[in-house]
Design a protein around this motif. Structure first.
Motif, PDB file in Angstrom:
ATOM      1  N   UNK A 185       0.810  -1.209   0.000  1.00 11.57           N
ATOM      2  CA  UNK A 185       0.000   0.000   0.000  1.00 11.57           C
ATOM      3  C   UNK A 185       0.849   1.267   0.000  1.00 11.57           C
ATOM      4  N   UNK A 186       0.458   2.217  -0.826  1.00 12.65           N
ATOM      5  CA  UNK A 186       1.137   3.509  -0.863  1.00 12.65           C
ATOM      6  C   UNK A 186       0.802   4.317   0.387  1.00 12.65           C
ATOM      7  N   UNK A 187       1.593   5.345   0.629  1.00 15.28           N
ATOM      8  CA  UNK A 187       1.376   6.255   1.747  1.00 15.28           C
ATOM      9  C   UNK A 187       1.215   7.675   1.209  1.00 15.28           C
ATOM     10  N   UNK A 188       0.527   8.509   1.953  1.00 15.93           N
ATOM     11  CA  UNK A 188       0.235   9.850   1.462  1.00 15.93           C
ATOM     12  C   UNK A 188       1.363  10.847   1.719  1.00 15.93           C
ATOM     13  N   UNK A 189       2.025  10.739   2.866  1.00 18.40           N
ATOM     14  CA  UNK A 189       2.811  11.873   3.350  1.00 18.40           C
ATOM     15  C   UNK A 189       4.332  11.747   3.439  1.00 18.40           C
ATOM     16  N   UNK A 190       4.953  10.572   3.282  1.00 21.20           N
ATOM     17  CA  UNK A 190       6.395  10.498   3.537  1.00 21.20           C
ATOM     18  C   UNK A 190       7.264  11.437   2.718  1.00 21.20           C
ATOM     19  N   UNK A 191       6.961  11.650   1.447  1.00 23.30           N
ATOM     20  CA  UNK A 191       7.808  12.540   0.647  1.00 23.30           C
ATOM     21  C   UNK A 191       7.680  13.977   1.139  1.00 23.30           C
ATOM     22  N   UNK A 192       6.464  14.390   1.459  1.00 28.43           N
ATOM     23  CA  UNK A 192       6.270  15.736   2.009  1.00 28.43           C
ATOM     24  C   UNK A 192       6.965  15.868   3.357  1.00 28.43           C
ATOM     25  N   UNK A 193       6.885  14.822   4.185  1.00 31.39           N
ATOM     26  CA  UNK A 193       7.567  14.840   5.484  1.00 31.39           C
ATOM     27  C   UNK A 193       9.079  14.961   5.301  1.00 31.39           C
TER      28      UNK A 193
END
Length: 208
Positions: A36-44
């Protein structure tokens, strides 16, 4: 986050935080091939990288890297951080515990079976070894231990879905992290306590 990170440096590693020679590797993985993909790690990761730069760190930012590129980034970081006053690694993405050993999952983590998964994942102990070898003062920040990546929930229209590995092999695999032993000169922080999971967050960043 800025105040918390700076306070961490000042309270636990005061000399290193105020000295020159600070190097950081920031890893953020949002897009996964098989789970499953995640929404926020790159922004974090991007936000943390910017924060660390304002605190005087030389920052290496890597996002959505596969196992080969992640290991290469760690090798480069080991060279860049050698002899640094302070070395730091930040990771945002999926993490699991397999038989008491913690792993960070690169974008191409293969979940066909647990042995394949552990062979292709990044052992957290390897990251710790790199940090402690590079500098006498080190910080490890892990925003992982998120919701079970093997829940089998359908993903985007391309048909990718997670394999329900955890349900098949519960005694061997856990979506949480095991307790990490102490290492001289290393300070670490995790998004959740051992054995627990942490949320990806419903806003632009994770709660951590």
């Amino acid at each position: 986050m800025r105040n918390a990170l700076f306070a961490l440096c000042l309270v636990i590693l005061p000399g290193s935080c105020l000295a020159d020679g600070r190097v950081a590797l920031v890893l953020g993985i949002r897009d996964y091939d098989h789970i499953s993909n995640l929404a926020n790690p790159v922004a974090d990761a991007t936000a943390v990288a910017g924060l660390l730069e304002t605190l005087g760190f030389e920052v290496i930012l890597e996002t959505n890297r596969d196992a080969r590129r992640t290991r290469r980034a760690l090798e480069d970081f080991a060279l860049d951080a050698e002899g640094a006053d302070l070395a730091l690694v930040y990771y945002a993405g999926h993490g699991v515990e397999i038989e008491g050993k913690n792993y960070l999952l690169p974008s191409d983590a293969d979940v066909s079976d647990i042995d394949t998964l552990s062979g292709g994942a990044i052992a957290l102990s390897d990251v710790v070894s790199i940090l402690t070898a590079a500098s006498p003062s080190a910080i490890l920040l892990v925003d992982a231990c998120r919701n079970d990546p093997f829940a089998g929930t359908p993903l985007e229209a391309d048909g990718r879905g997670a394999v329900a590995l955890a349900g098949q092999s519960a005694p061997r695999l856990s979506p949480g992290f095991a307790r990490v032993g102490r290492a001289d000169g290393l300070v670490y922080a995790f998004a959740a306590t051992p054995g627990e999971t942490a949320s990806d967050g419903s806003g632009g960043h994770s709660p951590f």
